[in-house]
Structures are given as structure tokens and as C-alpha cells.
Scaffold this active site. Structure first.
Site, mmCIF file in Angstrom:
data_model
loop_
_atom_site.group_PDB
_atom_site.id
_atom_site.type_symbol
_atom_site.label_atom_id
_atom_site.label_comp_id
_atom_site.label_asym_id
_atom_site.label_seq_id
_atom_site.Cartn_x
_atom_site.Cartn_y
_atom_site.Cartn_z
ATOM 1 N N GLU A 91 9.496 -1.218 -11.214
ATOM 2 C CA GLU A 91 9.522 -0.835 -11.272
ATOM 3 C C GLU A 91 9.407 0.047 -10.285
ATOM 4 O O GLU A 91 9.109 -0.339 -8.852
ATOM 5 C CB GLU A 91 7.532 -1.403 -11.498
ATOM 6 C CG GLU A 91 6.725 -1.433 -10.015
ATOM 7 C CD GLU A 91 5.830 -1.783 -11.124
ATOM 8 O OE1 GLU A 91 5.544 -2.932 -11.899
ATOM 9 O OE2 GLU A 91 4.576 -1.419 -10.333
ATOM 10 N N CYS A 112 8.870 5.783 -5.054
ATOM 11 C CA CYS A 112 8.285 4.597 -4.612
ATOM 12 C C CYS A 112 9.133 3.910 -5.231
ATOM 13 O O CYS A 112 8.978 3.477 -6.262
ATOM 14 C CB CYS A 112 6.616 4.803 -4.789
ATOM 15 S SG CYS A 112 5.971 2.927 -4.237
ATOM 16 N N CYS A 119 7.756 -10.972 -4.450
ATOM 17 C CA CYS A 119 7.818 -10.680 -3.494
ATOM 18 C C CYS A 119 6.739 -12.163 -2.658
ATOM 19 O O CYS A 119 6.080 -12.716 -3.291
ATOM 20 C CB CYS A 119 6.429 -9.929 -2.450
ATOM 21 S SG CYS A 119 6.353 -9.454 -1.004
ATOM 22 N N CYS A 123 0.436 -11.226 0.097
ATOM 23 C CA CYS A 123 -0.688 -11.005 0.396
ATOM 24 C C CYS A 123 -2.675 -10.719 -1.136
ATOM 25 O O CYS A 123 -1.672 -10.709 -1.631
ATOM 26 C CB CYS A 123 -0.989 -9.466 0.771
ATOM 27 S SG CYS A 123 0.603 -9.187 1.705
ATOM 28 N N CYS A 126 -2.391 -8.075 -3.362
ATOM 29 C CA CYS A 126 -1.902 -7.549 -3.890
ATOM 30 C C CYS A 126 -0.861 -7.716 -5.611
ATOM 31 O O CYS A 126 -1.005 -9.366 -5.688
ATOM 32 C CB CYS A 126 -0.559 -7.298 -3.240
ATOM 33 S SG CYS A 126 0.830 -6.471 -3.672
ATOM 34 N N CYS A 340 1.529 -1.994 -5.811
ATOM 35 C CA CYS A 340 3.069 -1.685 -6.274
ATOM 36 C C CYS A 340 2.491 -3.489 -7.253
ATOM 37 O O CYS A 340 1.996 -4.430 -7.224
ATOM 38 C CB CYS A 340 2.816 -2.190 -5.499
ATOM 39 S SG CYS A 340 2.447 -3.748 -4.341
HETATM 40 N N1 SAH Z 1 6.266 -4.909 1.135
HETATM 41 C C1 SAH Z 1 6.009 -3.529 1.832
HETATM 42 C C2 SAH Z 1 5.574 -2.642 0.963
HETATM 43 C C3 SAH Z 1 5.336 -2.670 -0.333
HETATM 44 S S1 SAH Z 1 3.288 -2.974 -0.418
HETATM 45 C C4 SAH Z 1 3.960 -3.506 2.366
HETATM 46 O O1 SAH Z 1 3.538 -4.463 2.127
HETATM 47 O O2 SAH Z 1 4.014 -2.873 3.452
HETATM 48 C C5 SAH Z 1 3.496 -1.283 -0.447
HETATM 49 C C6 SAH Z 1 2.285 -0.471 -0.451
HETATM 50 O O3 SAH Z 1 0.969 -0.750 -1.020
HETATM 51 C C7 SAH Z 1 1.100 -1.480 1.297
HETATM 52 O O4 SAH Z 1 0.413 -0.460 1.936
HETATM 53 C C8 SAH Z 1 0.711 -2.217 0.623
HETATM 54 O O5 SAH Z 1 -0.146 -3.078 1.077
HETATM 55 C C9 SAH Z 1 0.019 -1.794 -0.086
HETATM 56 N N2 SAH Z 1 -1.037 -2.254 -1.203
HETATM 57 C C10 SAH Z 1 -0.190 -3.319 -2.064
HETATM 58 N N3 SAH Z 1 -1.541 -3.741 -3.307
HETATM 59 C C11 SAH Z 1 -2.347 -2.667 -2.754
HETATM 60 C C12 SAH Z 1 -4.216 -2.524 -3.978
HETATM 61 N N4 SAH Z 1 -3.818 -3.666 -5.329
HETATM 62 N N5 SAH Z 1 -4.135 -1.028 -3.572
HETATM 63 C C13 SAH Z 1 -3.626 -0.436 -3.098
HETATM 64 N N6 SAH Z 1 -3.050 -0.684 -2.402
HETATM 65 C C14 SAH Z 1 -2.508 -1.669 -2.829
HETATM 66 FE FE1 SF4 Z 2 4.383 -8.309 -0.548
HETATM 67 FE FE2 SF4 Z 2 2.246 -6.737 -1.524
HETATM 68 FE FE3 SF4 Z 2 2.096 -7.751 0.366
HETATM 69 FE FE4 SF4 Z 2 3.860 -5.791 0.418
HETATM 70 S S1 SF4 Z 2 1.481 -6.004 -0.222
HETATM 71 S S2 SF4 Z 2 4.060 -7.662 2.183
HETATM 72 S S3 SF4 Z 2 4.185 -6.425 -1.741
HETATM 73 S S4 SF4 Z 2 2.521 -8.877 -1.265
#
Ligand code: SAH
Ligand code: SF4
Length: 359
Positions: A91, A112, A119, A123, A126, A340
């Protein structure tokens, strides 16, 4: 034995095309067809000799990505779900003008982009990591997201953030190749200062990025200001702890003479205390970094929630007290599952359910 996979023509650089197509000026004709006129096949490159078109079609693939769904939201953030040629879903999100976004002027349209299918970093807040990691995107699949969104929306994109699905720095070589194509005057022609990579904190790759010549911007997903808090929600912190990460950030900042941005999702009762705000302020202050606060966006199946608006404002105030530059971003596109990986997850669930029904 399966046939060797061919390289896609949109993964090649001008100098590589010069080695493939002679005389010299043919390569420029090809990149004009690809990135300026934006054709979808070698056959449409009508000023190339027939024999060259046939050779290109034989030696290289010419992939495109299919738009599966487009969701628009009230604030005109639009989300695009794509199907790759192997069936995987990714996406991209098109974000309208936003004054606070990565220091860019307010009239910029930002996209974006995703860099991986799924991934590996898991995290806890996420959606992208919920299903694990499938594969890296190729350079052409990264570049194609921009071209497909521009074609669908009729809008020209002038700002790129790598904040979609995946960890960009875990796909370093393909990412850098894509960025060179995005940046090049013969390619999409977007300035390096308008390209931001977001990372969860891959220390060796941050240092490597500091060594390469382009002035690409860096955003670091911090989400916790102590090892204890960060480690609870970001498993990567066990591999590269905060001090190693902050050292790499310092190296990047001094080497590139550039300020970085810290991303900090606010999650109720996890990382939203005054102490965390003070520690975060110290880190940001010592690196002269900006902070982007993002209220947690609800992900189906996860139990976290965003802090109350008052708590969010209080966190921002504590952060700003010593003079740190910080913004509190309302999550644009909240209503269309913009964080994301969420749209892909929802679509996969629906597809899975309909397969079950059909079987
Ligand atoms: N993997 C990279 C880039 C993709 S994630 C990273 O982690 O930076 C991009 C952003 O979206 C990151 O800052 C991530 O923490 C945020 N993100 C992920 N899940 C989210 C959520 N549930 N609410 C708000 N931001 C979120
Ligand atoms: Fe991966 Fe989501 Fe963590 Fe970014 S925030 S590293 S996309 S699991």
C-alpha cells in the site's frame, strides 16, 4: 529448472541502459519513454528501432502494479492498495499539503511508500509486522508506486516518505537504487531533500546512509525514551539499544550536517508519562532533532489506545519546555486505516474469508 528471473527495466540506471542500448543517446530515449511519457510497454517506444525493442522485451521485464482499491478520506488523504505481479499486496498513502510534515513547504503533496511485503521487526503497535515478513520490494516496485498514484490521482507528487509497509533500511540496496531513479533528472526528478527515510533504528545501515552522497532526510522511530519502555514495544531495541542508536544518529547528523526527526507514537500508559517526555526532550536537545508526536492509530486485534487529548497536549508541553521543536500530528487518514500495513491486513482477511466461503 525455472527460468532465471529477468531484471525489470525500471530497476536500471541510465548508465546501465547505455551499456545495453547503443548508440549513446538511445538510453535517454528509453528513460524518456519510461519516466516522462510513461508508456506501459517496449512496443510503445516508437522512436527505437524494432530490433532494439525486441531485444529489450526479450532481456528485461516491464512490470506494472495493479491498483486494487483506492480509499479516500474526508481530509482527502487517499490510500492505494496494489497487487504485485506475484499476487502480494502493498500500500501507498497520498497525503495532501501539510505544513508540519518533515519541514516541507505546505503546498507539497507527499506520498508514503512501502519497501517490503510485511515486516520482520514486529513492533507491538504496528499492523505491518503482524503477519511477518514476506519479501523485499524490487527498485521498480518502489518506483512504480509513485507512477501509479500519480496516474490514478492526476496529481504530481513532490515529497516522498518511506513510511509505508516494511523497514526501508533492511532493503538497503533496492531502496538506494530506487531513490537514485526517483532523484535523477532522467527519472522522476524529485530532490533528495524531499525524500525521507523512516527507520526503526538499524544502526549499521544508518551509518552507511551517512556515508552516501545524497542529502536524503532521516526520521527515526523512537517511540520510547528509555531502553525499558522502548524495549517493551520495539523488539529491535534488544539488538541496537538506545545508546547505540543515538550514537548512530549523532554520526548521521554531524556527517550530513542535517537535522533528523524523531517519530514518537503516543500510546496510553505505555510511553506517555512526563518522565518519558523529559528523557525524550534530552535526546532531541542533544542531537538538535525535531520531534513528531503521533497519537497511536487503532489497529484491529491490538489492545493499545491513544492517550486522551489532554495527556497528549501535556506531553507536548513538557517536551517543548526546554526548547525542543515538536509537533503533535493528528493522524491524517485515521478513518481509512492509514497507519502502515492496516489496509493490506484488512483486505487479506476479507480475501481469506471469501476463499473460505467459496471452498
Ligand atoms: N519501518 C519503518 C518505516 C515504516 S513504519 C519505521 O518503523 O520507521 C512508519 C511509521 O508508522 C513509524 O514511525 C511507525 O512507528 C508508525 N506506525 C506504525 N504503527 C502505527 C500505529 N498503529 N499508529 C501510529 N503510527 C504507527
Ligand atoms: Fe516494521 Fe512497523 Fe516496526 Fe516499522 S513500525 S519496523 S514497519 S513493524
Amino acid at each position: 529448472m525455472s527460468a532465471p528471473t529477468r531484471v525489470d527495466v525500471k530497476s536500471l540506471h541510465l548508465d546501465e541502459l547505455r551499456g545495453i542500448a547503443q548508440p549513446f543517446y538511445r538510453a535517454g530515449q528509453i528513460t524518456d519513454w519510461l519516466y516522462k511519457k510513461r508508456v506501459n510497454s517496449f512496443a510503445e517506444m516508437t522512436d527505437l528501432p524494432q530490433a532494439l525493442r525486441a531485444k529489450l522485451a526479450n532481456d528485461f521485464s516491464f512490470d506494472k502494479i495493479d491498483v486494487v482499491r483506492v480509499l479516500g478520506s474526508t481530509d482527502t488523504t487517499r490510500k492505494f492498495l496494489f497487487r504485485l505481479s506475484d499476487g502480494n499486496l502493498i500500500e501507498s498513502v497520498l497525503i495532501p499539503a501539510s505544513p508540519a510534515l518533515y519541514g516541507s513547504p505546505s503546498d507539497r503533496r507527499t506520498i508514503c511508500l512501502s519497501t517490503q511485503v510485511g515486516c520482520a521487526y514486529g513492533c507491538k503497535f504496528c499492523a505491518s509486522g503482524l503477519d511477518g515478513w514476506k519479501r523485499n520490494l524490487r527498485p521498480d516496485e518502489i518506483v512504480n508506486q509513485i507512477m501509479a498514484v500519480e496516474e490514478q490521482s492526476g496529481e504530481r507528487i513532490d515529497n516522498i516518505v518511506f513510511m509505508g509497509m516494511g523497514e526501508p533500511l533492511a532493503n538497503y540496496d533496492n531502496l538506494m537504487r530506487a531513490i537514485q531513479i526517483i532523484n535523477a533528472p532522467w527519472g522522476i526528478s524529485i530532490g533528495a531533500r524531499h525524500i525521507t527515510i523512516s527507520t526503526s533504528g538499524l544502526v549499521p545501515q544508518i551509518r552507511k546512509l551517512a556515508e552516501q552522497p545524497l542529502q536524503i532526510r532521516l526520521a527515526v522511530s523512537l517511540h520510547g525514551a528509555t531502553d525499558d519502555v522502548r524495549g517493551r514495544i520495539m523488539p529491535i531495541n534488544r539488538k541496537y539499544n538506545l545508546s547505540a542508536l543515538l550514537e548512530a544518529c549523532r554520526y548521521f547528523t554531524s556527517r550530513k550536517k542535517q537535522r533528523i526527526t524523531f517519530e514518537y507514537i503516543l500510546i496510553a500508559e505505555v510511553n506517555d508519562s512526563d518522565e518519558q517526555a523529559r528523557d525524550l526532550a534530552n535526546h532531541a536537545h542533544s542531537l538538535d532533532a525535531k520531534v513528531n508526536l503521533i497519537p497511536y492509530n487503532n489497529v484491529e486485534g491490538l489492545d493499545w489506545s491513544p492517550p486522551s487529548p489532554d495527556r497528549q497536549k501535556r506531553f507536548l508541553a513538557v517536551l517543548r519546555a526546554p526548547g525542543v521543536r515538536a509537533t503533535l500530528r493528528r493522524e491524517k487518514g485515521d478513518d481509512i486505516a492509514a497507519a502502515c500495513g492496516q489496509l493490506r491486513l484488512q483486505t487479506q482477511k476479507v480475501e481469506h474469508a471469501s476463499r473460505l466461503l467459496a471452498s
